[in-house]
Design a protein around this motif. Structure first.
Motif, mmCIF file in Angstrom:
data_model
loop_
_atom_site.group_PDB
_atom_site.id
_atom_site.type_symbol
_atom_site.label_atom_id
_atom_site.label_comp_id
_atom_site.label_asym_id
_atom_site.label_seq_id
_atom_site.Cartn_x
_atom_site.Cartn_y
_atom_site.Cartn_z
ATOM 1 N N THR A 142 12.384 62.790 10.136
ATOM 2 C CA THR A 142 11.811 63.855 10.953
ATOM 3 C C THR A 142 11.509 65.076 10.085
ATOM 4 N N ARG B 68 21.503 68.196 14.496
ATOM 5 C CA ARG B 68 22.287 67.418 15.450
ATOM 6 C C ARG B 68 23.781 67.599 15.208
ATOM 7 N N SER C 279 14.121 58.208 18.896
ATOM 8 C CA SER C 279 14.855 59.245 18.177
ATOM 9 C C SER C 279 16.354 58.964 18.101
ATOM 10 N N ARG D 212 22.129 64.191 19.854
ATOM 11 C CA ARG D 212 20.979 65.089 19.975
ATOM 12 C C ARG D 212 21.319 66.216 20.943
ATOM 13 N N TRP E 64 15.461 59.840 12.708
ATOM 14 C CA TRP E 64 15.972 61.192 12.500
ATOM 15 C C TRP E 64 15.849 61.587 11.031
#
Length: 153
Positions: A77, A88, A68, A9, A74
């Motif tokens: 999302t 990412r 997360s 991230r 993820w």
């Protein structure tokens, strides 16, 4: 041969990692031409990853926690312009006989497709993940070893 995947991230925190032989398949797709004049406006680079993971190794979801660092979170999302962790850094590395034969990093990866299946009789989770690089960041994809295009003439 082993395949490892690391997803980081931008805001930091724990990365998502698969390093213990959990990645069972990998495909890299590039639909663009090497010739600049032949390139279409619809370039696409993608990583297709298949995995089998024992259910006991999955992290549990804790109420009111930052989950997360979970691939599922993820993958689900929703895109919002102010979402910092939508894109990412994803690195996939293929090692054979202690030699790295592929090392690809998408600096601005997003989940194009995520599909999972749980087999309770074998207590495993299987998933297929397709990652793509953000279109305006295609030039930032990192490859190792770097392959020079062949010159014809």
């Amino acid at each position: 041969m082993s395949i490892s995947l690391r997803i980081e991230r931008k805001s930091g925190g724990e990365p998502i990692e698969f390093v213990k032989g959990e990645i069972i398949g990998f495909t890299y797709n590039n639909n663009s031409s090497i010739k600049l004049s032949a390139k279409s406006p619809n370039l696409a680079h993608s990583l297709h990853i298949q995995s089998k993971i024992p259910l006991h190794s999955l992290p549990s979801v804790i109420d009111n926690a930052d989950n997360s660092n979970m691939l599922y979170t993820w993958a689900t999302t929703e895109y919002k312009p102010d979402t910092e962790d939508y894109y990412r850094k994803c690195n996939i590395q293929i090692v054979r006989n202690e030699n790295t034969i592929r090392d690809i990093t998408f600096t601005h990866a997003y989940v194009d497709k995520y599909q999972e299946q749980i087999d309770t009789s074998k207590e495993i989770l299987e998933f297929e993940l397709v990652l793509k690089q953000k279109e305006d960041q295609l030039g930032k994809i990192q490859y190792s070893p770097q392959v020079e295009p062949k010159r014809t003439g």
